[in-house]
Design an enzyme around this catalytic site. Structure first.
Site, PDB file in Angstrom:
ATOM      1  N   LYS A 183       0.958  -1.138   0.172  1.00  0.00           N
ATOM      2  CA  LYS A 183       0.341   0.158  -0.296  1.00  0.00           C
ATOM      3  C   LYS A 183       0.956   1.108  -0.325  1.00  0.00           C
ATOM      4  CE  LYS A 183      -4.068  -1.690   0.752  1.00  0.00           C
ATOM      5  NZ  LYS A 183      -3.483  -3.708   0.595  1.00  0.00           N
TER       6      LYS A 183
HETATM    7  C1  LIG Z   1      -4.737  -4.761   0.013  1.00  0.00           C
HETATM    8  C2  LIG Z   1      -3.534  -5.912  -0.099  1.00  0.00           C
HETATM    9  C3  LIG Z   1      -4.089  -7.023  -0.739  1.00  0.00           C
HETATM   10  C4  LIG Z   1      -4.811  -7.177  -2.237  1.00  0.00           C
HETATM   11  O1  LIG Z   1      -4.323  -5.592  -3.018  1.00  0.00           O
HETATM   12  P1  LIG Z   1      -5.616  -5.176  -3.812  1.00  0.00           P
HETATM   13  O2  LIG Z   1      -5.028  -4.186  -5.025  1.00  0.00           O
HETATM   14  O3  LIG Z   1      -6.784  -5.365  -2.875  1.00  0.00           O
HETATM   15  O4  LIG Z   1      -6.348  -6.717  -4.510  1.00  0.00           O
HETATM   16  C5  LIG Z   1      -2.806  -8.023  -1.354  1.00  0.00           C
HETATM   17  N1  LIG Z   1      -1.984  -8.061  -0.066  1.00  0.00           N
HETATM   18  C6  LIG Z   1      -1.184  -7.473   0.375  1.00  0.00           C
HETATM   19  C7  LIG Z   1      -0.395  -7.867   1.730  1.00  0.00           C
HETATM   20  C8  LIG Z   1      -2.258  -5.942   0.625  1.00  0.00           C
HETATM   21  O5  LIG Z   1      -2.175  -5.183   2.054  1.00  0.00           O
END
Ligand SMILES: *Cc1c(COP(=O)(O)O)cnc(C)c1O
Length: 498
Positions: free
Chosen positions: A112
């Protein structure tokens, strides 16, 4: 470059408005009206650049209402060596034709950060263009990773304030500690007595309360959102697919003369994998996008049958950031695959809202099965994958990445495809030390969280990321909690405007 809405293709806005507003007035998501094309020669030029330069060149194509200096300042402010150690998106060779793209070298050790480090820079400039110098108040409801990454991204950014609500008993101890110790003069964190849905509903109500909006306006403030449907979060994610391709070309392991590669993406809200689809639309040579889910495998079923059905049990898994039954960004894919048919997309989304399911037509089904492969991994499978990757390749991965690696194994077994492949790694193993340690040692350890971090480091030799190590002994700043009904009051007192 103009943007339209997935529910109204006649709506036209510039990127600054799409980012400042977050969601279109009729509830649709903003998408670019066209996609700039990157040819092989431009790809070779990008290959020579570092990550920030790649980001600058690619993002400029979409942010045509920002000046070149503005885009440069945003990118250079976000992807610094100090924040991303050793670099934002390193590619690691796992074995002969499989790579791992590590997206967790930022300040909160999850992918993120790739978007939330740059979003505040984009947001403040977008706000300056569209809502004349008001202070932007970011409200976030989080189940863990997003809240911390947003706090870290917006901390001490001028003309912004950020308030995060999380469910008191719905985040991991490490995630809670990360938020409770957050630094910065413009940040607030509050636990709520309820679950994630309560937090999310509460935040939506505050957003849409006309009295609250009025009160904020009278103090020269306005709300905005940092959630994953904001175009300002999606755009930065396109960059690392190009970057990974360039690094793979550069690695000298293979002969990449425009050769196609696969990406495997651990998926929740469909944001990360949609960015890969957009990269492919821009000309990046991608063969299959492999969509990996955990036991909440609504997307696996959708890719295989064309039926999206959220009426199913919700599982709490060891990959909590993928525990999701409504993947909001899928709406953007459907808009694209219907050739921009806002009516059809709107009808499917209405069905999703009213009966919890919809079925796409045969033409869309056909396209999805050409472009994507979907499968899922249980917690048990993911644990076995963590152990096996560590034992055979000496590579330690987290529980989300393990879902992707496990699904890739199933893909190869099912298809025999030998195309070079990049597995997208979304979190540091130390962020989920409990489950990762259990996988490696094959038993549950009854010790505290930092002892687990220490033990994992001792057993595997993998370095502990600095932001996790630094949490130890950091003073707790936020201990506040409130009832769901008190969330509005909490916001107003945190903003000092009551
Ligand atoms: C948010 C997240 C995901 C999923 O990503 P999306 O864009 O919502 O599909 C996968 N792994 C981690 C560690 C995340 O924080």
């Amino acid at each position: 470059m103009e943007y339209c809405s997935t529910r109204n293709s006649a709506a036209r806005v510039q990127s600054a408005q799409a980012i400042a507003q977050g969601i279109s007035a009729e509830g649709g998501l903003f998408v670019p009206c066209e996609f700039p094309q990157i040819d092989y020669q431009m790809l070779c030029e990008l290959e020579q650049d570092d990550y920030a330069a790649r980001a600058e060149k690619l993002m400029r194509l979409f942010l045509t209402d920002f000046s070149a200096e503005e885009v440069r300042d945003c990118v250079r402010g976000a992807y610094t060596e100090q924040k991303f150690d050793p670099s934002p998106a390193p590619v690691v060779l796992l074995n002969r034709s499989t790579y791992v793209l590590e997206l967790w070298h930022g300040p909160t050790c999850a992918f993120k950060d790739m978007a939330l480090q740059i979003l505040p820079h984009l947001m403040t400039r977008a706000a300056a263009k569209t809502c004349d110098g008001k202070t932007v108040v970011i409200l976030v409801a989080t189940s863990g990773d997003t809240g911390k990454a947003a706090l870290e991204g917006f901390r001490d950014v001028p003309n912004t304030k950020i308030i995060v609500f999380y469910p008191e008993n719905g985040v991991s101890p490490m995630q809670k500690l990360q938020m409770a110790t957050q630094e910065g003069e413009n940040v607030s964190v509050c636990a709520i007595h309820g679950n994630f849905d309560d937090a999310q509903t509460g935040v939506k109500e505050i957003f849409t309360d006309p009295a609250v909006k009025q009160l904020l306006a009278s103090h020269n403030m306005q709300f905005s959102s940092a959630n994953s449907i904001n175009w300002g979060r999606l755009l930065p994610q396109i960059v690392y697919y190009f970057s990974a391709y360039c690094d793979a070309m550069n690695s000298g392991e293979m002969d990449y003369n425009g050769e196609k590669i696969n990406f495997v993406v651990p998926t929740g809200n469909f944001g990360n994998i949609l960015a890969a689809h957009y990269a492919r639309k821009m000309g990046l040579p991608i063969n299959k996008l492999i969509c990996a889910s955990n036991a909440n495998n609504v997307l696996t079923d959708f890719i295989r049958t064309g039926i999206y059905d959220r009426n199913r049990p919700f599982y709490t898994t060891q990959s909590p950031s993928m525990d999701i039954l409504v993947s909001s960004n899928l709406e953007r894919l459907l808009f694209d695959l219907t050739g921009g048919d806002a009516c059809r997309v709107g009808a499917w989304m209405e069905n999703l809202k009213t009966v919890g399911s919809y079925e796409v037509d045969d033409a869309v089904k056909q396209k999805i099965s050409e472009l994507f492969y979907g499968n899922w991994c249980s917690d048990v499978d993911a644990q076995a994958t963590i152990r096996q990757l560590f034992e055979t390749e000496g590579y330690l991965c987290d529980t989300h990445t393990a879902v992707a690696a496990g699904v890739y194994e199933k893909y190869v077994r099912e298809t025999g495809d030998t195309t070079p492949t990049v597995i997208v790694s979304t979190a540091s193993p130390y962020k989920f030390a409990d489950a990762v340690l259990q996988a490696v040692t094959e038993e549950k350890q009854a010790i505290d969280d930092f002892a687990k971090v220490d033990m994992l480091a001792a057993v595997t030799g993998a370095p502990v990321p600095e932001p996790i190590a630094a949490l130890r002994g950091k003073p707790v700043r936020f201990t506040q909690s409130c009832e769901v009904q008190q969330m509005t009051d909490a916001v107003l007192s945190m903003l000092n405007i009551r």
